[in-house]
Design an enzyme around this catalytic site. Sequence first.
Site, PDB file in Angstrom:
ATOM      1  N   GLU A 119      -8.310   4.668   9.714  1.00  0.00           N
ATOM      2  CA  GLU A 119      -7.837   4.440   8.351  1.00  0.00           C
ATOM      3  C   GLU A 119      -8.894   3.787   7.479  1.00  0.00           C
ATOM      4  O   GLU A 119      -9.800   3.105   7.949  1.00  0.00           O
ATOM      5  CB  GLU A 119      -6.599   3.538   8.377  1.00  0.00           C
ATOM      6  CG  GLU A 119      -6.881   2.179   9.003  1.00  0.00           C
ATOM      7  CD  GLU A 119      -5.715   1.217   8.819  1.00  0.00           C
ATOM      8  OE1 GLU A 119      -4.756   1.356   9.557  1.00  0.00           O
ATOM      9  OE2 GLU A 119      -5.803   0.353   7.935  1.00  0.00           O
ATOM     10  N   HIS A 159       0.823  -1.207   0.000  1.00  0.00           N
ATOM     11  CA  HIS A 159       0.000   0.000   0.000  1.00  0.00           C
ATOM     12  C   HIS A 159       0.855   1.254   0.000  1.00  0.00           C
ATOM     13  O   HIS A 159       2.055   1.206   0.257  1.00  0.00           O
ATOM     14  CB  HIS A 159      -0.969   0.020   1.192  1.00  0.00           C
ATOM     15  CG  HIS A 159      -0.322   0.098   2.552  1.00  0.00           C
ATOM     16  ND1 HIS A 159      -0.057  -1.005   3.325  1.00  0.00           N
ATOM     17  CD2 HIS A 159       0.091   1.161   3.286  1.00  0.00           C
ATOM     18  CE1 HIS A 159       0.485  -0.623   4.472  1.00  0.00           C
ATOM     19  NE2 HIS A 159       0.597   0.684   4.465  1.00  0.00           N
ATOM     20  N   GLU A 212       7.543   0.713   5.036  1.00  0.00           N
ATOM     21  CA  GLU A 212       6.910  -0.304   5.877  1.00  0.00           C
ATOM     22  C   GLU A 212       7.046  -1.656   5.186  1.00  0.00           C
ATOM     23  O   GLU A 212       7.025  -1.738   3.952  1.00  0.00           O
ATOM     24  CB  GLU A 212       5.422   0.057   6.041  1.00  0.00           C
ATOM     25  CG  GLU A 212       4.617  -0.880   6.903  1.00  0.00           C
ATOM     26  CD  GLU A 212       3.153  -0.418   7.029  1.00  0.00           C
ATOM     27  OE1 GLU A 212       2.840   0.757   6.741  1.00  0.00           O
ATOM     28  OE2 GLU A 212       2.318  -1.267   7.400  1.00  0.00           O
ATOM     29  N   HIS A 249       3.943   7.243   3.680  1.00  0.00           N
ATOM     30  CA  HIS A 249       4.870   6.104   3.615  1.00  0.00           C
ATOM     31  C   HIS A 249       4.497   5.182   2.468  1.00  0.00           C
ATOM     32  O   HIS A 249       3.394   5.258   1.930  1.00  0.00           O
ATOM     33  CB  HIS A 249       4.883   5.317   4.934  1.00  0.00           C
ATOM     34  CG  HIS A 249       3.589   4.631   5.275  1.00  0.00           C
ATOM     35  ND1 HIS A 249       2.600   5.219   6.025  1.00  0.00           N
ATOM     36  CD2 HIS A 249       3.122   3.396   4.977  1.00  0.00           C
ATOM     37  CE1 HIS A 249       1.593   4.385   6.184  1.00  0.00           C
ATOM     38  NE2 HIS A 249       1.876   3.263   5.544  1.00  0.00           N
ATOM     39  N   GLN A 277      -3.959   3.551   1.393  1.00  0.00           N
ATOM     40  CA  GLN A 277      -4.333   3.571   2.816  1.00  0.00           C
ATOM     41  C   GLN A 277      -4.464   5.029   3.245  1.00  0.00           C
ATOM     42  O   GLN A 277      -3.463   5.741   3.328  1.00  0.00           O
ATOM     43  CB  GLN A 277      -3.245   2.873   3.636  1.00  0.00           C
ATOM     44  CG  GLN A 277      -3.529   2.813   5.121  1.00  0.00           C
ATOM     45  CD  GLN A 277      -2.342   2.228   5.872  1.00  0.00           C
ATOM     46  OE1 GLN A 277      -1.242   2.765   5.811  1.00  0.00           O
ATOM     47  NE2 GLN A 277      -2.553   1.125   6.566  1.00  0.00           N
TER      48      GLN A 277
END
Length: 146
Positions: free
Chosen positions: A43, A7, A134, A84, A60
């Site tokens: 989220e 994502h 991530e 991110h 996301q």
Amino acid sequence: MLTRIDHIGIACFDLDKTVEFYRATYGFEVFHSEVNEEQGVREAMLKINGTSDGGASYLQLLEPTREDSAVGKWLAKNGEGVHHIAFGTADVDGDAEAIRGKGVRVLYDEPRTGSMGSRITFLHPKDCHGVLTELVTSAPDAQAEH
Ligand code: MC0
């Protein structure tokens, strides 16, 4: 092995308004939504496509639940935008360890709980050319959600 973009995390001030923008502009619908108290975010996951390895790709959308959360601090400093990127892997523990061995700071000793029951960890943006990165291992049944 990192096999896909899981994502892209996008920080926003108002989750409902941002969801509506993505729906009205692109036709993306909310696949899943949740509050992650540990991370301090509300989220919405917008599914872009499925993949054959049991994962998928998502946008996301992240609204902070606390000003002192990672997303809250980042929004106060930078405003809305890409927060991110997340790479999907079948083995977040092994990949995090291998990347740590290359001198990149892995932020958690053990992976924590992410969206839809996934297991996640983060790499420090200062060690990744300015990109908070991530690593995600999806929960086995994440594709089944509606
Ligand atoms: C901070 N920095 C960033 C950044 N956040 N750079 C690029 N992208 C980001 N997202 C930079 C700052 O500009 C600053 O640089 C330096 O890193 C230190 O930042 P800080 O504002 O002083 O904040 P810290 O050090 O307290 O925390 C930064 C750190 C933190 C990355 C360690 O945000 C963190 O632990 N992030 C991982 C968790 C997270 O982001 N959770 C939210 C998503 P200068 O040059 O000014 O010193 S939760 C999520 O995504 C879950 C639900 C999921 O996917 O399932």
